[in-house]
Design a protein around this motif. Structure first.
Motif, PDB file in Angstrom:
ATOM      1  N   GLU A   1       0.821  -1.214   0.000  1.00  0.00           N
ATOM      2  CA  GLU A   1       0.000   0.000   0.000  1.00  0.00           C
ATOM      3  C   GLU A   1       0.854   1.264   0.000  1.00  0.00           C
ATOM      4  OE1 GLU A   1       0.055  -2.305   2.300  1.00  0.00           O
ATOM      5  OE2 GLU A   1       0.415  -1.420   4.275  1.00  0.00           O
ATOM      6  N   ASP A   2       2.120   1.161   0.360  1.00  0.00           N
ATOM      7  CA  ASP A   2       3.006   2.327   0.408  1.00  0.00           C
ATOM      8  C   ASP A   2       3.792   2.530  -0.875  1.00  0.00           C
ATOM      9  OD1 ASP A   2       3.844   1.500   3.826  1.00  0.00           O
ATOM     10  OD2 ASP A   2       2.265   2.827   3.055  1.00  0.00           O
ATOM     11  N   TYR A   3       3.647   1.612  -1.827  1.00  0.00           N
ATOM     12  CA  TYR A   3       4.474   1.637  -3.036  1.00  0.00           C
ATOM     13  C   TYR A   3       3.718   2.165  -4.244  1.00  0.00           C
ATOM     14  CZ  TYR A   3       8.626  -0.753  -1.346  1.00  0.00           C
ATOM     15  OH  TYR A   3       9.802  -1.062  -0.710  1.00  0.00           O
ATOM     16  N   GLY A   4       4.450   2.866  -5.081  1.00  0.00           N
ATOM     17  CA  GLY A   4       3.972   3.185  -6.408  1.00  0.00           C
ATOM     18  C   GLY A   4       4.216   1.989  -7.312  1.00  0.00           C
ATOM     19  N   MET A   5       3.267   1.709  -8.190  1.00  0.00           N
ATOM     20  CA  MET A   5       3.355   0.565  -9.078  1.00  0.00           C
ATOM     21  C   MET A   5       3.225   1.037 -10.518  1.00  0.00           C
ATOM     22  SD  MET A   5       3.775  -1.881  -6.950  1.00  0.00           S
ATOM     23  CE  MET A   5       3.663  -3.257  -8.094  1.00  0.00           C
ATOM     24  N   GLY A   6       4.039   0.447 -11.370  1.00  0.00           N
ATOM     25  CA  GLY A   6       4.016   0.856 -12.771  1.00  0.00           C
ATOM     26  C   GLY A   6       4.008  -0.329 -13.713  1.00  0.00           C
ATOM     27  N   TRP A   7       3.567  -0.061 -14.930  1.00  0.00           N
ATOM     28  CA  TRP A   7       3.643  -1.022 -16.023  1.00  0.00           C
ATOM     29  C   TRP A   7       4.479  -0.394 -17.140  1.00  0.00           C
ATOM     30  CZ3 TRP A   7       2.011  -5.993 -15.955  1.00  0.00           C
ATOM     31  CH2 TRP A   7       1.060  -6.356 -15.000  1.00  0.00           C
ATOM     32  N   PHE A   8       5.404  -1.171 -17.636  1.00  0.00           N
ATOM     33  CA  PHE A   8       6.223  -0.783 -18.768  1.00  0.00           C
ATOM     34  C   PHE A   8       6.151  -1.891 -19.805  1.00  0.00           C
ATOM     35  CE2 PHE A   8       8.547   2.918 -17.090  1.00  0.00           C
ATOM     36  CZ  PHE A   8       8.214   2.816 -15.745  1.00  0.00           C
ATOM     37  N   ARG A   9       6.545  -1.590 -21.019  1.00  0.00           N
ATOM     38  CA  ARG A   9       6.560  -2.623 -22.046  1.00  0.00           C
ATOM     39  C   ARG A   9       7.773  -2.438 -22.939  1.00  0.00           C
ATOM     40  NH1 ARG A   9       1.297  -0.681 -25.679  1.00  0.00           N
ATOM     41  NH2 ARG A   9       2.293   1.160 -26.650  1.00  0.00           N
ATOM     42  N   GLN A  10       8.164  -3.532 -23.558  1.00  0.00           N
ATOM     43  CA  GLN A  10       9.288  -3.495 -24.484  1.00  0.00           C
ATOM     44  C   GLN A  10       9.014  -4.430 -25.646  1.00  0.00           C
ATOM     45  OE1 GLN A  10      13.181  -4.121 -22.776  1.00  0.00           O
ATOM     46  NE2 GLN A  10      14.145  -3.010 -24.464  1.00  0.00           N
ATOM     47  N   ALA A  11       9.010  -3.869 -26.829  1.00  0.00           N
ATOM     48  CA  ALA A  11       8.834  -4.637 -28.049  1.00  0.00           C
ATOM     49  C   ALA A  11      10.207  -4.963 -28.633  1.00  0.00           C
ATOM     50  CB  ALA A  11       8.014  -3.841 -29.052  1.00  0.00           C
ATOM     51  N   PRO A  12      10.303  -6.009 -29.431  1.00  0.00           N
ATOM     52  CA  PRO A  12      11.592  -6.387 -30.020  1.00  0.00           C
ATOM     53  C   PRO A  12      12.211  -5.228 -30.802  1.00  0.00           C
ATOM     54  CG  PRO A  12       9.990  -8.118 -30.349  1.00  0.00           C
ATOM     55  CD  PRO A  12       9.243  -6.959 -29.775  1.00  0.00           C
ATOM     56  N   GLY A  13      13.468  -4.939 -30.509  1.00  0.00           N
ATOM     57  CA  GLY A  13      14.170  -3.894 -31.219  1.00  0.00           C
ATOM     58  C   GLY A  13      13.826  -2.475 -30.799  1.00  0.00           C
ATOM     59  N   LYS A  14      12.997  -2.351 -29.766  1.00  0.00           N
ATOM     60  CA  LYS A  14      12.586  -1.019 -29.308  1.00  0.00           C
ATOM     61  C   LYS A  14      12.993  -0.812 -27.853  1.00  0.00           C
ATOM     62  CE  LYS A  14       8.678  -0.408 -32.447  1.00  0.00           C
ATOM     63  NZ  LYS A  14       7.231  -0.044 -32.548  1.00  0.00           N
ATOM     64  N   GLU A  15      13.030   0.448 -27.446  1.00  0.00           N
ATOM     65  CA  GLU A  15      13.350   0.769 -26.065  1.00  0.00           C
ATOM     66  C   GLU A  15      12.145   0.497 -25.167  1.00  0.00           C
ATOM     67  OE1 GLU A  15      16.642   4.335 -26.830  1.00  0.00           O
ATOM     68  OE2 GLU A  15      14.778   4.755 -25.778  1.00  0.00           O
ATOM     69  N   ARG A  16      12.440   0.316 -23.900  1.00  0.00           N
ATOM     70  CA  ARG A  16      11.372   0.144 -22.915  1.00  0.00           C
ATOM     71  C   ARG A  16      10.506   1.408 -22.867  1.00  0.00           C
ATOM     72  NH1 ARG A  16      13.666  -1.593 -17.350  1.00  0.00           N
ATOM     73  NH2 ARG A  16      14.767   0.346 -17.710  1.00  0.00           N
TER      74      ARG A  16
END
Length: 123
Positions: A30-45
């Motif tokens: 409950e004290d943490y920030g949560m994130g979603w990231f993605r990375q496609a082949p050959g691309k940056e996160r």
């Protein structure tokens, strides 16, 4: 030891929906920030979405209006509801946790990462 486990990825046709889940352990969720990231082949996160401890949400420009991030503190889980998916959304999606963070879209500020779940949008 912090552990993040993503699930819910898979193959979906264009226009379809998926709901990703990330279960956290080893932290005061409950004290943490949560994130979603993605990375496609050959691309940056790429930053996808984040939610802070007070449930304020943040979204990357490419997913605004289509994706929704939410959290269930009772279950130590963060969700990513993805609608109107397109082939450009194909990537490995990663869950991340940050105890102290200034910029929710900055991947470098996140302390812990999951192993990722593959999302493929194709007909």
């Amino acid at each position: 030891q912090v552990r993040l486990v993503e699930s819910g990825g898979g193959l979906v046709p264009p226009g379809g929906s998926l709901r990703l889940s990330c279960v956290a352990s080893g932290l005061s969720f409950e004290d943490y920030g949560m994130g979603w990231f993605r990375q496609a082949p050959g691309k940056e996160r790429e930053f996808v979405a984040a939610i802070n401890w007070s449930r304020r949400t943040f979204y990357g420009d490419s997913v605004k209006g289509r994706f929704t991030i939410s959290r269930d503190n009772a279950k130590d889980t963060v969700f990513l509801q993805m609608n109107s998916l397109s082939p450009e959304d194909t990537a490995v999606y990663y869950c991340a946790a940050a105890g102290l963070i200034n910029t929710m879209s900055n991947a470098d500020e996140y302390e812990s990462w999951g192993q990722g779940t593959q999302v493929t949008v194709s007909s």
